[in-house]
Motif scaffolding. Structure first.
Motif, PDB file in Angstrom:
ATOM      1  N   SER A 136       0.848  -1.192   0.000  1.00  0.00           N
ATOM      2  CA  SER A 136       0.000   0.000   0.000  1.00  0.00           C
ATOM      3  C   SER A 136       0.884   1.243   0.000  1.00  0.00           C
ATOM      4  CB  SER A 136      -0.922  -0.004   1.220  1.00  0.00           C
ATOM      5  OG  SER A 136      -0.135   0.015   2.391  1.00  0.00           O
ATOM      6  N   LEU A 137       0.379   2.308  -0.576  1.00  0.00           N
ATOM      7  CA  LEU A 137       1.145   3.535  -0.711  1.00  0.00           C
ATOM      8  C   LEU A 137       1.043   4.377   0.552  1.00  0.00           C
ATOM      9  CD1 LEU A 137       0.122   4.511  -4.330  1.00  0.00           C
ATOM     10  CD2 LEU A 137       2.214   3.399  -3.578  1.00  0.00           C
ATOM     11  N   ASP A 138       2.200   4.929   0.954  1.00  0.00           N
ATOM     12  CA  ASP A 138       2.238   5.844   2.086  1.00  0.00           C
ATOM     13  C   ASP A 138       2.924   7.114   1.596  1.00  0.00           C
ATOM     14  OD1 ASP A 138       2.360   7.163   4.474  1.00  0.00           O
ATOM     15  OD2 ASP A 138       3.858   5.843   5.375  1.00  0.00           O
ATOM     16  N   VAL A 139       2.158   8.175   1.452  1.00  0.00           N
ATOM     17  CA  VAL A 139       2.690   9.425   0.902  1.00  0.00           C
ATOM     18  C   VAL A 139       3.132  10.395   1.986  1.00  0.00           C
ATOM     19  CG1 VAL A 139       1.375   9.232  -1.237  1.00  0.00           C
ATOM     20  CG2 VAL A 139       0.395  10.451   0.717  1.00  0.00           C
ATOM     21  N   SER A 140       3.125   9.982   3.235  1.00  0.00           N
ATOM     22  CA  SER A 140       3.443  10.911   4.319  1.00  0.00           C
ATOM     23  C   SER A 140       4.877  11.440   4.214  1.00  0.00           C
ATOM     24  CB  SER A 140       3.214  10.262   5.685  1.00  0.00           C
ATOM     25  OG  SER A 140       4.005   9.106   5.833  1.00  0.00           O
ATOM     26  N   THR A 141       5.839  10.605   3.843  1.00  0.00           N
ATOM     27  CA  THR A 141       7.221  11.073   3.700  1.00  0.00           C
ATOM     28  C   THR A 141       7.330  12.088   2.564  1.00  0.00           C
ATOM     29  OG1 THR A 141       8.067   8.982   4.555  1.00  0.00           O
ATOM     30  CG2 THR A 141       9.611  10.353   3.325  1.00  0.00           C
TER      31      THR A 141
ATOM     32  N   GLN B 136       4.940  14.050   1.514  1.00  0.00           N
ATOM     33  CA  GLN B 136       4.288  15.278   1.946  1.00  0.00           C
ATOM     34  C   GLN B 136       5.191  16.085   2.883  1.00  0.00           C
ATOM     35  OE1 GLN B 136       0.667  13.461   3.408  1.00  0.00           O
ATOM     36  NE2 GLN B 136      -0.463  14.196   1.619  1.00  0.00           N
TER      37      GLN B 136
ATOM     38  N   GLU C 248      13.883  14.961   9.397  1.00  0.00           N
ATOM     39  CA  GLU C 248      13.510  14.815   7.991  1.00  0.00           C
ATOM     40  C   GLU C 248      14.582  15.445   7.108  1.00  0.00           C
ATOM     41  OE1 GLU C 248      11.042  16.693   9.838  1.00  0.00           O
ATOM     42  OE2 GLU C 248       9.925  14.948  10.476  1.00  0.00           O
TER      43      GLU C 248
END
Length: 127
Positions: free
Chosen positions: A32-37, A39, A114
């Motif tokens: 599944s895709l995790d776009v938090s990084t 963003q 980050e």
């Protein structure tokens, strides 16, 4: 069975104009895709753009530009760094200069959690 050189048997099936495509019984599963990084990186990069804007606005000031160029021509990198910090740039900036231009590399603090991105600005100042 022998055939004379001038006569060959007809091809046993029709010629296909394209090769058959393999059929796979299942589709490959992707995580599944995790776009938090991504963003977070976009948000941090916008901060770099704002800091670069401070730098560029200051370089439009003739007196500041002359100070930067004079220090760079002397090879006085600490003076260039002091000048860059004096205008309020809050992110680390690496400066490299040549007889024809200057390069600024702005980056998010490497100690920051980050450490995602950097922004390079190259400007020409000579022939």
């Amino acid at each position: 069975m022998y055939f004379p050189e001038t006569h060959y048997p007809s091809f046993p099936f029709r010629y296909m104009s394209h090769a058959a495509q393999p059929v796979y019984p299942f589709r490959q599963q992707f995580p599944s895709l995790d776009v938090s990084t991504l963003q977070i990186s976009v948000k941090r990069f916008r901060e770099l753009i704002a800091q670069a804007n401070i730098l560029l606005n200051s370089l439009e000031n003739r007196q500041f530009a002359q100070q930067i160029m004079a220090s760079a021509q002397k090879g006085d990198d600490p003076a260039v760094q002091r000048l860059v910090r004096s205008i309020g740039v809050r992110v680390p900036v690496t400066t490299r200069f040549t007889p024809t231009g200057v390069f600024f590399n702005l980056r998010i603090n490497p100690l920051h959690e980050e450490n995602c991105c950097s922004l390079s600005v190259g400007l020409r100042w000579g022939e």
